[in-house]
Write an enzyme that holds these catalytic residues in place. Sequence first.
Site, PDB file in Angstrom:
ATOM      1  N   PRO A  95      18.036  52.986  34.289  1.00  0.00           N
ATOM      2  CA  PRO A  95      19.298  53.639  34.631  1.00  0.00           C
ATOM      3  C   PRO A  95      20.091  54.016  33.389  1.00  0.00           C
ATOM      4  O   PRO A  95      20.272  53.210  32.478  1.00  0.00           O
ATOM      5  CB  PRO A  95      20.023  52.568  35.455  1.00  0.00           C
ATOM      6  CG  PRO A  95      18.916  51.817  36.101  1.00  0.00           C
ATOM      7  CD  PRO A  95      17.818  51.769  35.072  1.00  0.00           C
ATOM      8  N   CYS A  96      20.553  55.271  33.380  1.00  0.00           N
ATOM      9  CA  CYS A  96      21.152  55.809  32.152  1.00  0.00           C
ATOM     10  C   CYS A  96      22.647  55.575  32.066  1.00  0.00           C
ATOM     11  O   CYS A  96      23.274  55.910  31.069  1.00  0.00           O
ATOM     12  CB  CYS A  96      20.869  57.311  32.046  1.00  0.00           C
ATOM     13  SG  CYS A  96      21.584  58.277  33.393  1.00  0.00           S
ATOM     14  N   THR A  97      23.271  54.989  33.110  1.00  0.00           N
ATOM     15  CA  THR A  97      24.720  54.835  33.141  1.00  0.00           C
ATOM     16  C   THR A  97      25.297  54.176  31.890  1.00  0.00           C
ATOM     17  O   THR A  97      26.323  54.615  31.362  1.00  0.00           O
ATOM     18  CB  THR A  97      25.141  54.034  34.387  1.00  0.00           C
ATOM     19  OG1 THR A  97      24.604  54.667  35.541  1.00  0.00           O
ATOM     20  CG2 THR A  97      26.643  53.957  34.508  1.00  0.00           C
ATOM     21  N   PHE A  99      24.512  54.459  28.922  1.00  0.00           N
ATOM     22  CA  PHE A  99      24.418  55.291  27.730  1.00  0.00           C
ATOM     23  C   PHE A  99      24.887  56.720  27.965  1.00  0.00           C
ATOM     24  O   PHE A  99      24.802  57.562  27.091  1.00  0.00           O
ATOM     25  CB  PHE A  99      22.970  55.315  27.233  1.00  0.00           C
ATOM     26  CG  PHE A  99      22.332  53.952  27.224  1.00  0.00           C
ATOM     27  CD1 PHE A  99      22.777  52.981  26.337  1.00  0.00           C
ATOM     28  CD2 PHE A  99      21.333  53.636  28.117  1.00  0.00           C
ATOM     29  CE1 PHE A  99      22.209  51.717  26.345  1.00  0.00           C
ATOM     30  CE2 PHE A  99      20.759  52.365  28.128  1.00  0.00           C
ATOM     31  CZ  PHE A  99      21.204  51.407  27.243  1.00  0.00           C
ATOM     32  N   SER A 100      25.395  56.984  29.178  1.00  0.00           N
ATOM     33  CA  SER A 100      25.782  58.335  29.539  1.00  0.00           C
ATOM     34  C   SER A 100      27.173  58.668  29.034  1.00  0.00           C
ATOM     35  O   SER A 100      28.078  57.826  29.042  1.00  0.00           O
ATOM     36  CB  SER A 100      25.732  58.506  31.059  1.00  0.00           C
ATOM     37  OG  SER A 100      26.227  59.757  31.442  1.00  0.00           O
TER      38      SER A 100
END
Length: 388
Positions: A95-97, A99-100
Amino acid sequence: MNSNLPVVSLFSGAGGLDCAVERCGEPPLVHDNTGSPLRVAVATDYDETALQTLSLNFPHTKTLCGDIRDTSTSDILAAGGLSVGDPTLVVGGPPCTPFSKSGFWVEEKRNSSDPNASLLDDYVRVVRESKPEAFILENVQGLTYKTHKAQFDRLMAGLTAAGYNPTYKVLLAAEYGVPQLRRRVFVVGRRDGKKFHFPETTHSGESERDRIVDSSKLPFVSARTAFKGIKKEKLEDSEIVEGTYADLAAEVPPGQNYLWHTDRYGGKNVFRWRSRYWTFLLKLDPERPSTTLQAQPGPWVGPFHWSNVRNARGDIRARRLRISEMKRLMTFPDEFEFVGGKREAQRQLGNAVPVELGKVVIRSLMEQLGYMCAEQPSSVNGTQISLL
Protein backbone atom coordinates in the site's frame (compact mmCIF):
# COMPACT_ATOMS: atom_id res chain seq x y z
CA MET A 1 6.24 -22.19 -24.41
CA ASN A 2 5.93 -23.19 -20.76
CA SER A 3 2.68 -21.72 -19.48
CA ASN A 4 3.05 -22.86 -15.91
CA LEU A 5 5.79 -20.68 -14.45
CA PRO A 6 4.30 -19.82 -11.05
CA VAL A 7 4.04 -16.32 -9.64
CA VAL A 8 3.29 -15.25 -6.07
CA SER A 9 1.37 -11.98 -5.93
CA LEU A 10 1.41 -9.89 -2.76
CA PHE A 11 -0.78 -6.85 -2.01
CA SER A 12 -2.63 -7.90 -5.15
CA GLY A 13 -5.67 -5.63 -4.99
CA ALA A 14 -7.93 -6.12 -7.99
CA GLY A 15 -5.10 -7.60 -10.02
CA GLY A 16 -3.49 -4.91 -12.18
CA LEU A 17 -0.02 -6.39 -11.85
CA ASP A 18 -1.50 -9.89 -12.03
CA CYS A 19 -3.16 -8.98 -15.32
CA ALA A 20 0.23 -7.78 -16.57
CA VAL A 21 1.84 -11.04 -15.45
CA GLU A 22 -0.61 -13.14 -17.44
CA ARG A 23 -0.49 -10.93 -20.53
CA CYS A 24 3.17 -9.93 -20.60
CA GLY A 25 3.85 -11.63 -23.93
CA GLU A 26 1.12 -9.80 -25.79
CA PRO A 27 1.85 -6.86 -28.09
CA PRO A 28 1.17 -3.52 -26.41
CA LEU A 29 -2.50 -2.71 -25.93
CA VAL A 30 -3.66 -6.02 -27.38
CA HIS A 31 -5.60 -8.27 -25.03
CA ASP A 32 -5.99 -11.82 -26.27
CA ASN A 33 -4.91 -13.57 -23.05
CA THR A 34 -2.57 -15.96 -24.86
CA GLY A 35 0.82 -14.34 -24.52
CA SER A 36 2.51 -15.23 -21.26
CA PRO A 37 4.59 -18.11 -19.90
CA LEU A 38 3.52 -17.05 -16.41
CA ARG A 39 0.49 -17.79 -14.28
CA VAL A 40 -0.38 -16.28 -10.92
CA ALA A 41 -0.50 -19.27 -8.59
CA VAL A 42 -1.56 -17.40 -5.46
CA ALA A 43 -2.61 -13.81 -4.72
CA THR A 44 -2.89 -12.20 -1.31
CA ASP A 45 -4.48 -9.04 0.04
CA TYR A 46 -6.41 -7.87 3.10
CA ASP A 47 -9.13 -6.34 0.87
CA GLU A 48 -11.77 -9.02 0.38
CA THR A 49 -13.71 -7.10 -2.31
CA ALA A 50 -10.60 -6.53 -4.39
CA LEU A 51 -9.71 -10.21 -4.14
CA GLN A 52 -13.22 -11.08 -5.29
CA THR A 53 -12.55 -8.96 -8.36
CA LEU A 54 -9.27 -10.77 -8.92
CA SER A 55 -10.93 -14.17 -8.56
CA LEU A 56 -13.69 -13.18 -10.97
CA ASN A 57 -11.12 -12.39 -13.67
CA PHE A 58 -8.54 -15.07 -12.76
CA PRO A 59 -10.56 -18.09 -11.58
CA HIS A 60 -7.48 -20.34 -11.68
CA THR A 61 -5.63 -18.21 -9.10
CA LYS A 62 -5.84 -19.20 -5.45
CA THR A 63 -6.48 -16.24 -3.15
CA LEU A 64 -5.55 -15.69 0.47
CA CYS A 65 -7.32 -12.86 2.30
CA GLY A 66 -5.70 -11.45 5.41
CA ASP A 67 -3.12 -9.11 6.88
CA ILE A 68 0.29 -9.95 5.43
CA ARG A 69 1.85 -9.32 8.83
CA ASP A 70 -0.16 -12.26 10.18
CA THR A 71 0.31 -14.50 7.15
CA SER A 72 3.30 -16.82 7.01
CA THR A 73 5.27 -17.39 3.84
CA SER A 74 4.64 -21.11 4.16
CA ASP A 75 0.88 -20.50 4.19
CA ILE A 76 1.17 -18.38 1.03
CA LEU A 77 3.21 -21.02 -0.76
CA ALA A 78 0.91 -23.83 0.38
CA ALA A 79 -2.16 -21.97 -0.90
CA GLY A 80 -0.55 -21.89 -4.33
CA GLY A 81 0.64 -25.48 -4.18
CA LEU A 82 4.26 -24.32 -4.11
CA SER A 83 7.44 -25.07 -2.20
CA VAL A 84 10.41 -22.87 -1.37
CA GLY A 85 12.27 -22.06 -4.57
CA ASP A 86 9.33 -22.83 -6.85
CA PRO A 87 8.12 -19.30 -7.67
CA THR A 88 9.56 -17.77 -10.79
CA LEU A 89 8.50 -14.33 -9.57
CA VAL A 90 7.20 -12.59 -6.50
CA VAL A 91 5.37 -9.41 -7.48
CA GLY A 92 3.43 -6.81 -5.58
CA GLY A 93 2.91 -3.22 -4.56
CA PRO A 94 2.65 -2.63 -0.81
CA PRO A 95 0.00 0.00 0.00
CA CYS A 96 1.37 3.33 -1.14
CA THR A 97 -0.47 5.56 1.37
CA PRO A 98 2.56 6.07 3.65
CA PHE A 99 4.60 7.41 0.72
CA SER A 100 1.96 9.19 -1.33
CA LYS A 101 1.96 12.95 -1.87
CA SER A 102 -1.74 13.02 -1.08
CA GLY A 103 -1.00 11.89 2.46
CA PHE A 104 1.66 14.46 3.26
CA TRP A 105 -0.78 16.57 5.24
CA VAL A 106 -0.59 13.87 7.93
CA GLU A 107 2.48 14.47 10.09
CA GLU A 108 3.34 10.80 10.57
CA LYS A 109 3.49 10.37 6.80
CA ARG A 110 5.70 13.43 6.31
CA ASN A 111 8.00 12.07 8.99
CA SER A 112 7.89 8.57 7.49
CA SER A 113 6.61 7.08 10.73
CA ASP A 114 3.41 5.54 9.38
CA PRO A 115 3.21 1.97 10.77
CA ASN A 116 1.96 0.71 7.37
CA ALA A 117 5.40 1.46 5.96
CA SER A 118 6.51 -1.72 7.72
CA LEU A 119 4.66 -3.69 5.06
CA LEU A 120 7.80 -3.27 2.96
CA ASP A 121 9.54 -5.50 5.48
CA ASP A 122 6.92 -8.19 4.95
CA TYR A 123 7.45 -8.04 1.20
CA VAL A 124 11.17 -8.60 1.84
CA ARG A 125 10.35 -11.42 4.25
CA VAL A 126 8.29 -13.30 1.67
CA VAL A 127 10.98 -12.86 -1.00
CA ARG A 128 13.66 -14.05 1.40
CA GLU A 129 11.72 -17.10 2.55
CA SER A 130 10.12 -18.18 -0.76
CA LYS A 131 13.31 -17.73 -2.84
CA PRO A 132 11.86 -16.81 -6.26
CA GLU A 133 14.10 -16.43 -9.29
CA ALA A 134 13.29 -12.72 -9.30
CA PHE A 135 10.93 -10.17 -7.82
CA ILE A 136 9.18 -6.97 -8.88
CA LEU A 137 8.03 -4.40 -6.34
CA GLU A 138 5.97 -1.38 -7.41
CA ASN A 139 5.13 1.74 -5.43
CA VAL A 140 4.54 5.46 -5.72
CA GLN A 141 7.45 7.70 -6.56
CA GLY A 142 7.29 9.19 -3.07
CA LEU A 143 8.97 6.07 -1.70
CA THR A 144 12.23 7.40 -3.17
CA TYR A 145 11.93 10.86 -1.56
CA LYS A 146 14.46 11.96 1.03
CA THR A 147 11.75 11.99 3.69
CA HIS A 148 11.49 8.20 3.30
CA LYS A 149 15.19 7.47 2.88
CA ALA A 150 15.36 5.29 6.00
CA GLN A 151 12.54 3.02 4.79
CA PHE A 152 13.84 2.85 1.24
CA ASP A 153 17.40 2.10 2.35
CA ARG A 154 16.11 -0.63 4.66
CA LEU A 155 14.09 -2.10 1.79
CA MET A 156 17.09 -2.22 -0.53
CA ALA A 157 19.37 -3.59 2.20
CA GLY A 158 16.85 -6.29 3.10
CA LEU A 159 16.49 -7.43 -0.51
CA THR A 160 20.26 -7.48 -0.90
CA ALA A 161 20.69 -9.52 2.28
CA ALA A 162 18.07 -11.94 0.93
CA GLY A 163 20.46 -12.77 -1.91
CA TYR A 164 19.21 -10.46 -4.64
CA ASN A 165 20.70 -7.43 -6.37
CA PRO A 166 17.87 -4.90 -6.36
CA THR A 167 17.85 -1.99 -8.77
CA TYR A 168 15.17 0.64 -9.06
CA LYS A 169 13.85 3.28 -11.42
CA VAL A 170 10.96 5.74 -11.48
CA LEU A 171 8.94 5.14 -14.64
CA LEU A 172 6.45 7.51 -16.27
CA ALA A 173 3.58 5.37 -17.54
CA ALA A 174 2.93 7.64 -20.55
CA GLU A 175 6.45 6.89 -21.84
CA TYR A 176 5.38 3.26 -22.31
CA GLY A 177 2.10 3.89 -24.12
CA VAL A 178 -0.21 4.33 -21.13
CA PRO A 179 -2.57 7.31 -21.58
CA GLN A 180 -1.78 8.58 -18.10
CA LEU A 181 0.95 10.78 -16.59
CA ARG A 182 1.44 8.40 -13.69
CA ARG A 183 4.88 8.00 -12.09
CA ARG A 184 5.74 4.81 -10.23
CA VAL A 185 8.94 3.35 -8.84
CA PHE A 186 9.79 -0.25 -9.71
CA VAL A 187 12.33 -2.24 -7.73
CA VAL A 188 13.52 -5.39 -9.51
CA GLY A 189 16.06 -8.01 -8.49
CA ARG A 190 17.37 -11.40 -9.68
CA ARG A 191 18.56 -14.24 -7.48
CA ASP A 192 21.37 -15.16 -9.90
CA GLY A 193 23.19 -11.89 -9.16
CA LYS A 194 22.77 -10.40 -12.62
CA LYS A 195 21.54 -6.81 -12.81
CA PHE A 196 18.14 -6.09 -14.28
CA HIS A 197 18.11 -3.50 -17.06
CA PHE A 198 14.95 -1.43 -17.33
CA PRO A 199 13.31 -1.26 -20.76
CA GLU A 200 13.79 1.77 -22.97
CA THR A 201 10.88 4.16 -23.29
CA THR A 202 8.77 3.95 -26.45
CA HIS A 203 6.74 7.19 -26.29
CA SER A 204 7.53 10.85 -25.75
CA GLY A 205 5.57 14.02 -25.09
CA GLU A 206 5.10 16.94 -22.73
CA SER A 207 4.56 16.21 -19.06
CA GLU A 208 4.38 18.38 -15.98
CA ARG A 209 8.19 18.31 -15.82
CA ASP A 210 9.40 17.87 -19.36
CA ARG A 211 8.76 20.10 -22.38
CA ILE A 212 11.32 18.39 -24.62
CA VAL A 213 9.81 15.86 -27.02
CA ASP A 214 11.83 13.06 -28.64
CA SER A 215 10.54 12.95 -32.22
CA SER A 216 12.12 9.53 -32.79
CA LYS A 217 9.54 7.99 -30.45
CA LEU A 218 5.79 7.65 -30.68
CA PRO A 219 3.72 10.51 -29.27
CA PHE A 220 2.04 10.04 -25.92
CA VAL A 221 -1.34 8.31 -26.17
CA SER A 222 -4.03 10.94 -25.61
CA ALA A 223 -7.21 10.55 -23.61
CA ARG A 224 -9.22 10.97 -26.81
CA THR A 225 -7.33 8.10 -28.45
CA ALA A 226 -7.73 5.97 -25.32
CA PHE A 227 -11.52 6.47 -25.33
CA LYS A 228 -11.91 5.66 -29.02
CA GLY A 229 -14.49 2.95 -29.63
CA ILE A 230 -16.00 2.88 -26.13
CA LYS A 231 -19.65 1.96 -26.33
CA LYS A 232 -22.07 4.81 -25.62
CA GLU A 233 -23.62 4.71 -22.18
CA LYS A 234 -26.68 6.37 -20.72
CA LEU A 235 -25.89 9.38 -18.55
CA GLU A 236 -26.38 8.59 -14.86
CA ASP A 237 -27.21 11.19 -12.22
CA SER A 238 -24.14 10.18 -10.20
CA GLU A 239 -21.90 11.22 -13.09
CA ILE A 240 -23.14 14.82 -13.06
CA VAL A 241 -21.05 17.22 -10.96
CA GLU A 242 -23.52 19.11 -8.78
CA GLY A 243 -23.27 21.18 -5.63
CA THR A 244 -21.25 24.15 -4.43
CA TYR A 245 -18.81 24.41 -7.31
CA ALA A 246 -20.99 22.94 -10.06
CA ASP A 247 -21.14 26.13 -12.14
CA LEU A 248 -17.41 26.78 -11.75
CA ALA A 249 -16.52 23.19 -12.73
CA ALA A 250 -18.63 23.44 -15.87
CA GLU A 251 -16.84 26.64 -16.91
CA VAL A 252 -13.33 25.15 -16.60
CA PRO A 253 -11.93 24.50 -20.12
CA PRO A 254 -10.42 21.14 -21.10
CA GLY A 255 -6.96 20.67 -19.57
CA GLN A 256 -7.50 23.35 -16.93
CA ASN A 257 -8.35 23.18 -13.23
CA TYR A 258 -9.44 25.56 -10.46
CA LEU A 259 -6.64 27.94 -11.44
CA TRP A 260 -8.90 29.00 -14.32
CA HIS A 261 -10.94 30.78 -11.65
CA THR A 262 -8.08 32.89 -10.27
CA ASP A 263 -6.97 36.40 -11.16
CA ARG A 264 -4.38 34.99 -13.59
CA TYR A 265 -6.79 33.26 -15.99
CA GLY A 266 -10.05 33.93 -17.80
CA GLY A 267 -12.61 32.55 -15.38
CA LYS A 268 -14.12 34.01 -12.24
CA ASN A 269 -11.72 35.31 -9.61
CA VAL A 270 -12.82 32.92 -6.88
CA PHE A 271 -9.71 31.03 -5.71
CA ARG A 272 -6.27 32.11 -4.57
CA TRP A 273 -3.34 31.02 -6.74
CA ARG A 274 -2.10 27.54 -5.83
CA SER A 275 -4.42 27.27 -2.84
CA ARG A 276 -5.79 23.84 -3.79
CA TYR A 277 -4.56 20.48 -5.01
CA TRP A 278 -3.87 20.36 -8.76
CA THR A 279 -6.73 17.90 -9.28
CA PHE A 280 -9.35 20.29 -7.88
CA LEU A 281 -11.92 20.94 -10.68
CA LEU A 282 -9.46 19.39 -13.15
CA LYS A 283 -10.70 18.43 -16.60
CA LEU A 284 -9.02 16.08 -19.04
CA ASP A 285 -7.27 17.53 -22.04
CA PRO A 286 -8.47 15.27 -24.86
CA GLU A 287 -5.19 15.68 -26.75
CA ARG A 288 -2.93 14.69 -23.85
CA PRO A 289 -2.65 11.77 -21.43
CA SER A 290 -4.69 11.94 -18.25
CA THR A 291 -3.23 12.95 -14.93
CA THR A 292 -3.04 10.21 -12.30
CA LEU A 293 -6.38 8.56 -11.71
CA GLN A 294 -7.40 9.02 -8.08
CA ALA A 295 -8.53 6.05 -6.01
CA GLN A 296 -10.75 7.91 -3.55
CA PRO A 297 -11.47 11.35 -4.96
CA GLY A 298 -13.55 13.97 -3.20
CA PRO A 299 -16.59 15.43 -4.98
CA TRP A 300 -14.53 18.15 -6.68
CA VAL A 301 -11.48 16.11 -7.54
CA GLY A 302 -10.86 15.29 -11.20
CA PRO A 303 -9.97 14.52 -13.76
CA PHE A 304 -13.45 15.06 -15.15
CA HIS A 305 -14.35 14.44 -18.79
CA TRP A 306 -13.55 17.32 -21.16
CA SER A 307 -17.15 17.43 -22.47
CA ASN A 308 -19.92 18.92 -20.37
CA VAL A 309 -23.43 17.48 -20.08
CA ARG A 310 -26.83 18.88 -19.09
CA ASN A 311 -28.71 17.90 -15.97
CA ALA A 312 -32.48 17.36 -15.77
CA ARG A 313 -33.03 21.12 -15.46
CA GLY A 314 -30.96 21.81 -18.55
CA ASP A 315 -27.99 23.29 -16.63
CA ILE A 316 -24.53 22.71 -18.09
CA ARG A 317 -22.45 20.51 -15.83
CA ALA A 318 -19.10 18.73 -15.77
CA ARG A 319 -19.17 14.93 -15.98
CA ARG A 320 -17.29 12.36 -13.94
CA LEU A 321 -15.43 9.60 -15.74
CA ARG A 322 -17.09 6.25 -16.27
CA ILE A 323 -15.58 2.91 -15.32
CA SER A 324 -15.17 2.02 -18.99
CA GLU A 325 -13.10 5.21 -19.44
CA MET A 326 -11.06 4.61 -16.30
CA LYS A 327 -10.21 1.11 -17.51
CA ARG A 328 -8.89 2.59 -20.74
CA LEU A 329 -6.74 5.11 -18.83
CA MET A 330 -5.34 2.25 -16.75
CA THR A 331 -5.03 0.02 -19.87
CA PHE A 332 -7.17 -2.71 -18.35
CA PRO A 333 -8.96 -4.96 -20.85
CA ASP A 334 -12.48 -3.75 -21.64
CA GLU A 335 -13.83 -7.11 -20.52
CA PHE A 336 -12.24 -6.87 -17.06
CA GLU A 337 -15.03 -6.92 -14.45
CA PHE A 338 -15.12 -5.34 -10.99
CA VAL A 339 -16.98 -6.45 -7.90
CA GLY A 340 -18.80 -3.59 -6.15
CA GLY A 341 -20.35 -0.32 -7.27
CA LYS A 342 -18.76 2.51 -9.23
CA ARG A 343 -17.02 4.08 -6.23
CA GLU A 344 -15.56 0.71 -5.24
CA ALA A 345 -14.45 0.02 -8.82
CA GLN A 346 -12.69 3.39 -9.02
CA ARG A 347 -10.94 2.69 -5.72
CA GLN A 348 -9.66 -0.60 -7.09
CA LEU A 349 -8.59 0.97 -10.38
CA GLY A 350 -6.87 3.93 -8.75
CA ASN A 351 -4.88 1.62 -6.50
CA ALA A 352 -3.83 -0.66 -9.36
CA VAL A 353 -0.76 -0.78 -11.59
CA PRO A 354 -1.46 0.29 -15.20
CA VAL A 355 -1.51 -3.02 -17.03
CA GLU A 356 0.66 -1.88 -19.95
CA LEU A 357 3.31 -0.46 -17.61
CA GLY A 358 3.41 -3.72 -15.68
CA LYS A 359 3.56 -5.72 -18.91
CA VAL A 360 6.60 -3.93 -20.27
CA VAL A 361 8.59 -4.39 -17.04
CA ILE A 362 7.61 -8.04 -16.63
CA ARG A 363 8.25 -8.82 -20.28
CA SER A 364 11.70 -7.26 -20.08
CA LEU A 365 12.52 -9.28 -16.95
CA MET A 366 11.32 -12.51 -18.56
CA GLU A 367 13.46 -11.84 -21.62
CA GLN A 368 16.51 -11.20 -19.47
CA LEU A 369 15.83 -14.39 -17.49
CA GLY A 370 15.70 -16.29 -20.78
CA TYR A 371 12.06 -17.36 -20.65
CA MET A 372 10.97 -15.17 -23.56
CA CYS A 373 12.65 -14.19 -26.80
CA ALA A 374 13.58 -10.53 -27.02
CA GLU A 375 11.60 -9.04 -29.86
CA GLN A 376 11.25 -5.49 -31.07
CA PRO A 377 7.98 -4.33 -29.49
CA SER A 378 5.38 -3.49 -32.08
CA SER A 379 4.77 -0.16 -30.34
CA VAL A 380 8.08 1.26 -31.56
CA ASN A 381 8.02 0.39 -35.22
CA GLY A 382 6.60 3.73 -36.19
CA THR A 383 2.97 2.66 -36.16
CA GLN A 384 0.56 3.65 -33.41
CA ILE A 385 -0.99 0.61 -31.75
CA SER A 386 -4.78 0.52 -31.80
CA LEU A 387 -6.60 0.51 -28.49
CA LEU A 388 -9.48 -1.45 -29.94
